[in-house]
Scaffold this motif. Structure first.
Motif, PDB file in Angstrom:
ATOM      1  N   PRO A 170     -10.092   5.452  -4.308  1.00 56.48           N
ATOM      2  CA  PRO A 170      -9.591   4.270  -3.588  1.00 56.48           C
ATOM      3  C   PRO A 170      -8.080   4.114  -3.682  1.00 56.48           C
ATOM      4  N   SER A 174      -5.605   4.089  -0.539  1.00 57.22           N
ATOM      5  CA  SER A 174      -4.716   2.960  -0.250  1.00 57.22           C
ATOM      6  C   SER A 174      -3.323   3.448   0.117  1.00 57.22           C
ATOM      7  N   THR A 177      -3.707   5.230   3.755  1.00 61.61           N
ATOM      8  CA  THR A 177      -3.864   4.273   4.854  1.00 61.61           C
ATOM      9  C   THR A 177      -2.641   3.386   5.016  1.00 61.61           C
ATOM     10  N   SER A 178      -1.881   3.165   3.937  1.00 59.02           N
ATOM     11  CA  SER A 178      -0.669   2.350   4.078  1.00 59.02           C
ATOM     12  C   SER A 178       0.347   3.033   4.991  1.00 59.02           C
ATOM     13  N   PRO A 190       1.105  -0.164  -2.487  1.00 56.70           N
ATOM     14  CA  PRO A 190       0.026  -0.814  -1.726  1.00 56.70           C
ATOM     15  C   PRO A 190      -0.812  -1.777  -2.553  1.00 56.70           C
ATOM     16  N   GLU A 191      -0.759  -1.669  -3.879  1.00 55.62           N
ATOM     17  CA  GLU A 191      -1.555  -2.547  -4.731  1.00 55.62           C
ATOM     18  C   GLU A 191      -0.695  -3.546  -5.505  1.00 55.62           C
ATOM     19  N   TYR A 627      -8.136  -1.608   0.689  1.00 60.27           N
ATOM     20  CA  TYR A 627      -7.480  -0.311   0.487  1.00 60.27           C
ATOM     21  C   TYR A 627      -7.715   0.639   1.659  1.00 60.27           C
ATOM     22  N   GLN A 632      -1.092  -4.561   2.697  1.00 61.45           N
ATOM     23  CA  GLN A 632      -0.558  -4.722   1.353  1.00 61.45           C
ATOM     24  C   GLN A 632      -1.399  -5.710   0.555  1.00 61.45           C
ATOM     25  N   SER A 633      -1.602  -5.384  -0.701  1.00 61.75           N
ATOM     26  CA  SER A 633      -2.344  -6.261  -1.606  1.00 61.75           C
ATOM     27  C   SER A 633      -1.358  -7.020  -2.494  1.00 61.75           C
ATOM     28  N   GLY A 636      -3.681  -5.277  -6.778  1.00 63.67           N
ATOM     29  CA  GLY A 636      -4.861  -4.434  -6.764  1.00 63.67           C
ATOM     30  C   GLY A 636      -5.447  -4.291  -8.157  1.00 63.67           C
TER      31      GLY A 636
END
Length: 714
Positions: A170, A174, A177-178, A190-191, A627, A632-633, A636
Motif C-alpha cells: 500500500p 500510494s 498513484t500520487s 503521500p501519507e 492510497y 494526499q493524506s 497515513g
C-alpha cells in the motif's frame, strides 16, 4: 503491458545496454543486457521525473523521456560500434546454440540458471499484487484440521501473496498513484501532507510511468519487477565470476542469494512431524515463513520474500551496485586477466584457479584471439576522455551508475561510497578512484541536496548504539548461527583456508575487507529508526560474502566423491529455509487482503469527486483506499512514518480529536486545510468516531460502508 509502456521499457533497456559499450570493454553481450536493464530503468525514472516536474506526467513527458534514455542508440552511427554489435550478436547466437546442442558447464548451466530464474520470478511476482478469484483457504495452522475452501463475494479486492509485503505494497501504491492521479509535483509525502517526499522513489516513479502509459498497476509492478529480478541473477553471476574466476562458484552465487535463510527448516520439520495432516499436504499449505518469525527467533529473512519483493528500492539499487562493484574489480585488477578475456570472446576458459601455468594461459590466449571483437574506441577523438586508460573509463562508468543511486536506494549509495573509500586506500590507483568519485558526486550531489532539504525526518532518530542487530534477548553468536545457518562458519573456513593454494586469494581478500566492516557497524549501532532496517546494509555484506562461500563449495565439490556428497548436503542446508519461504509464495499458501471490493470502488469515487491534490482525512492505517486514489493524506500509517524518521505523534492526536468530534475539531480541520473526511469501517474500528459530528458536512459520495464528506469552508 500496453504498447506505449512496452516502448518505454524497450527504450530504457536498449539505451542502457548500448551505453555499456562506452566503459565496459570486453563484456559478454548477456552481461551487457543484464547491466542495461537496471541502468536504463533508473535513467528512465530520473529523466522522467525531471521532465514531468516541468511538464506533468503526460504523453509528451513520457515520449521525451523515452527519447532521452534511448539517446545512446545514436552511437550506432559509428561504424566501430555497429561492427562490435554484429560480433556480439553472432557471439550470443553461437553461445545459445552451443548451450543447447553441446551442453557444458560454461555454456548450458548459465542458460538453465536464467530460464529457471525467469520461471521462478514470474511465479513470485505474479503473487505480489492480484485480485481475488472468490475463494480462499482459511485457518491454516499446523495444529488445526485441513483448511476448507470457502466461497466469498470478493471479486475486485486486492491481495498480496507475500506476508512481508502486507504493509509495503500500500505504501508503494500510494507513491505510484500520487504521481499518476495526484499531480504530485513537486512531490510531497503521500501519507504526511505538507512534508516533502524524500523517500527514494525512482523505482515507483518508473511504475507510475508505465501505468500512465496504459499499463495496469498489476502489470506495471509485475513487468518492472520481473525485468529487474532476472537481470539481478545475471549480474550476481557476473559479479561472482569476476571475483572468483570460477564458473561453478558463479553459478552457486545466485542460488545462495535467492534462497538465503537460516535454520528455520528445523522448525518446519518439527511442525510437519507434529501435524495431523500428511507431509505433502502440510508442504502445500505452509502456515508461516521460516526465515523470519514474529517470535523474534528468526529475523534475517529470505532475500526474495523479505527484501526483493517488499523493499522495491533495493530491487533496483542492488543490481546497480553490482554493476559498480564489478567495474571496480576489473579496473583495479587489470585488463589482462582470464576472466575479462572470457567475457570478451566467450572463450571456454574453465576454472582459472585450476588451470594455471603456460599451457592454461596459452589456451586462453588462443580462445581470445579466435573470437576477438573488432576494436572500438568511442572516446578516441574526445580530448578529456581520450586521456583516460581503460581502467579509468571503467571507473568513469561505475561513477555514473553510482551517481544514479541517491533517489533510487540511498542505503546502496552509502554502502558504495564507504566501500569505495576503503578500497581507494587498500588498492591505491589514485587517478582511477578520483575519476570514480568525481563522476559519482557530480551526479549524486543535486539529488542528495534535493532529498535532504526540508525533510520531515529527524536525523537523530537514525543513529544509536545497539549491540547485536535485531536479536532481542538472544545470545548474539547463537542468533547469527540460527539466522544464517552454516553460512558464517563456511565463510570463516573460506577466509581461514590459506597455505600454498588458498580458497580466497590475497587480492580478493583485500577487496572483501570493507564488507565485514559494514557487518560490524550494523551489529553495534542502529542506522535507521527501526533497527531491522539495518538489513539494507547488512545484505551487502551477505552478497559480497556469497562468492567466497561459493568458492569454498566449488573447491570441495571438485575434491573427491565423498566431499561432493557433503557439498550437496551443505548447499541444501544453506538454501532449505529460504526455499520454503519462496515455495510458500509460489504455492499460494500465503495470502493477505490489502483492499476489499468496496475500498477499491471507493478509491475510484475519490478520483471522480475530488481534485488531484485534495487533502483527505482518514484513519492512520496501513491499507486505506485513499492510497489507491493518489490523493494526499493528512496522516497515513504510523509504522511507515516512524520507520522513515517522521515524528507524527502530535498529528496523530489531532486526527483522533477530529474523529471524536472534540470542541476544537473544526479548528483542527481548518488548521491543516483538510478538504474531505472519510468515515468507513477502518475509522470505526481504529478510532472513536462521533457520527453526529460529521452530519454537519455534506456527504459527496458513498460506496458500501465507505462515506466521503466535504469540509465546508467559511
Amino acid at each position: 503491458m500496453s504498447i506505449f509502456a512496452s516502448i518505454l521499457a524497450l527504450a530504457a533497456v536498449c539505451g542502457g545496454t548500448v551505453a555499456t559499450y562506452l566503459y565496459d570493454e570486453g563484456a559478454h553481450p548477456a552481461a551487457r543486457l543484464a547491466a542495461g536493464v537496471p541502468t536504463g530503468l533508473a535513467a528512465l525514472g530520473l529523466v522522467g521525473f525531471v521532465i514531468s516536474s516541468f511538464a506533468g506526467l503526460g504523453d509528451l513527458s513520457l515520449a521525451l523521456s523515452a527519447l532521452v534514455v534511448a539517446a545512446p542508440l545514436a552511437l550506432l552511427a559509428r561504424a566501430g560500434l555497429r561492427a562490435r554489435l554484429r560480433h556480439d550478436a553472432r557471439l550470443l547466437a553461437r553461445d545459445l546454440g552451443g548451450a543447447i546442442t553441446r551442453p557444458s558447464l560454461r555454456a548450458t548451466a548459465p542458460l538453465i540458471l536464467v530460464v529457471c530464474s525467469l520461471v521462478l520470478f514470474w511465479l513470485v511476482y505474479g503473487r505480489v499484487m492480484f485480485e481475488h478469484d472468490g475463494a480462499t483457504y482459511t485457518g491454516v495452522d499446523n495444529n488445526r484440521p485441513r483448511p476448507q475452501v470457502v466461497g466469498r463475494n470478493d471479486d475486485g479486492a486486492i491481495y498480496t501473496g507475500v506476508d512481508n509485503n502486507l504493509g509495503d505494497l500500500p505504501f508503494h501504491l500510494s507513491i505510484i498513484t500520487s504521481f499518476v492521479h495526484g499531480e504530485n509535483f513537486p512531490p510531497v509525502h503521500p501519507e504526511y501532507a505538507g512534508a516533502r517526499l524524500t523517500y527514494p522513489f525512482v523505482v515507483d516513479f518508473v511504475a507510475a510511468m508505465f501505468a500512465r502509459a496504459g499499463a495496469t498497476y498489476e502489470g506495471a509492478l509485475f513487468w518492472e519487477n520481473l525485468l529487474l529480478a532476472v537481470s539481478l541473477v545475471g549480474l550476481l553471476y557476473r559479479f561472482a565470476l569476476a571475483w572468483t574466476s570460477d564458473r561453478l562458484a558463479a553459478l552457486l552465487a545466485p542460488v545462495l542469494t535467492i534462497f538465503s535463510g537460516g535454520l528455520g527448516f528445523v522448525r518446519f520439520y518439527r511442525e510437519a512431524a507434529a501435524s495431523t495432516r500428511g507431509f505433502t499436504d502440510f508442504l502445500w499449505h505452509l502456515p508461516h515463513d521460516y526465515t523470519i518469525t514474529f517470535d523474534g527467533a528468526y529475523r534475517w529473512g529470505n532475500a526474495v520474500t523479505t527484501l526483493l519483493v517488499p523493499q522495491r528500492g533495493l530491487l533496483l539499487g542492488l543490481p546497480l551496485a553490482l554493476v559498480v562493484a564489478t567495474q571496480w574489480w576489473l579496473a583495479t585488477r587489470g585488463e589482462g586477466d582470464e576472466a575479462t578475456r572470457a567475457h570478451a570472446c566467450g572463450a571456454a576458459v574453465e576454472d582459472a584457479r585450476g588451470k594455471k601455468g603456460k599451457k592454461g594461459r596459452a589456451k586462453a590466449s588462443r580462445a581470445h584471439g579466435e573470437g576477438a571483437p573488432p576494436p572500438y574506441e568511442p572516446f578516441k577523438s574526445v580530448p578529456f576522455f581520450s586521456a583516460l586508460d581503460r581502467a579509468e573509463l571503467r571507473m568513469l562508468g561505475a561513477g555514473v551508475v553510482a551517481g544514479l543511486l541517491p533517489l533510487v536506494h540511498a542505503h546502496s549509495f552509502v554502502v558504495l561510497m564507504l566501500a569505495a573509500g576503503c578500497l581507494a586506500l587498500l588498492l591505491p590507483r589514485w587517478r582511477a578512484w578520483i575519476v570514480f568519485f568525481a563522476a559519482a558526486f557530480v551526479l549524486a550531489a543535486p539529488a542528495m541536496w534535493w532529498a535532504t532539504r526540508g525533510t520531515a525526518a529527524r536525523p537523530a532518530s537514525f543513529f544509536a548504539w545497539q549491540v547485536g542487530w535485531d536479536r532481542g534477548t538472544q545470545n548474539p553468536v547463537w542468533f547469527w548461527l540460527r539466522n544464517t545457518g552454516l553460512f558464517i562458519p563456511l565463510l570463516a573456513a573460506a577466509l581461514a583456508w590459506r597455505g600454498r593454494d588458498p580458497v580466497v586469494p590475497k587480492r580478493l581478500l583485500i577487496f572483501y575487507l570493507p564488507f565485514p566492516v559494514l557487518f560490524l557497524i550494523c551489529n553495534v549501532a542502529k542506522i535507521s529508526p527501526w533497527v531491522w532496517d539495518n538489513i539494507k546494509v547488512l545484505f551487502y555484506w551477505y552478497v559480497a560474502s556469497v562468492p567466497l562461500v561459493a568458492l569454498l563449495l566449488a573447491r570441495l565439490w571438485r575434491t573427491n566423491a565423498a566431499l561432493k556428497l557433503m557439498t550437496g548436503v551443505l548447499i541444501a542446508l544453506l538454501t532449505c529455509a529460504g526455499a520454503l519461504d519462496v515455495w510458500r509464495v509460489v504455492s499460494g499458501a500465503s495470502e493477505q487482503r490489502e483492499f476489499d471490493r468496496d475500498g477499491v470502488a471507493f478509491a475510484e469515487l475519490l478520483k471522480r469527486e475530488t481534485a488531484p491534490r485534495s487533502l483527505i482525512l482518514h484513519a492512520p492505517t496501513y491499507n486505506h483506499p485513499v492510497y489507491l486514489s493518489g490523493r494526499q493524506s493528512l496522516m497515513g500509517y504510523g509504522g511507515h512514518l516512524w520507520s522513515q524518521g517522521v515524528d507524527y505523534t502530535g498529528r496523530e492526536a489531532e486526527v483522533s480529536r477530529i474523529y471524536a468530534g472534540a470542541t476544537d475539531a473544526e479548528q483542527l480541520l481548518a488548521k491543516h486545510g483538510v478538504e474531505y473526511v472519510v468515515v468507513s469501517p477502518l475509522e470505526r474500528t481504529g478510532l472513536r468516531v462521533n457520527e453526529q459530528f460529521f452530519t454537519r458536512f455534506k456527504k459527496v459520495g458513498e460506496t458500501g460502508a465507505y462515506q466521503l464528506y466535504k469540509v465546508a469552508r467559511p
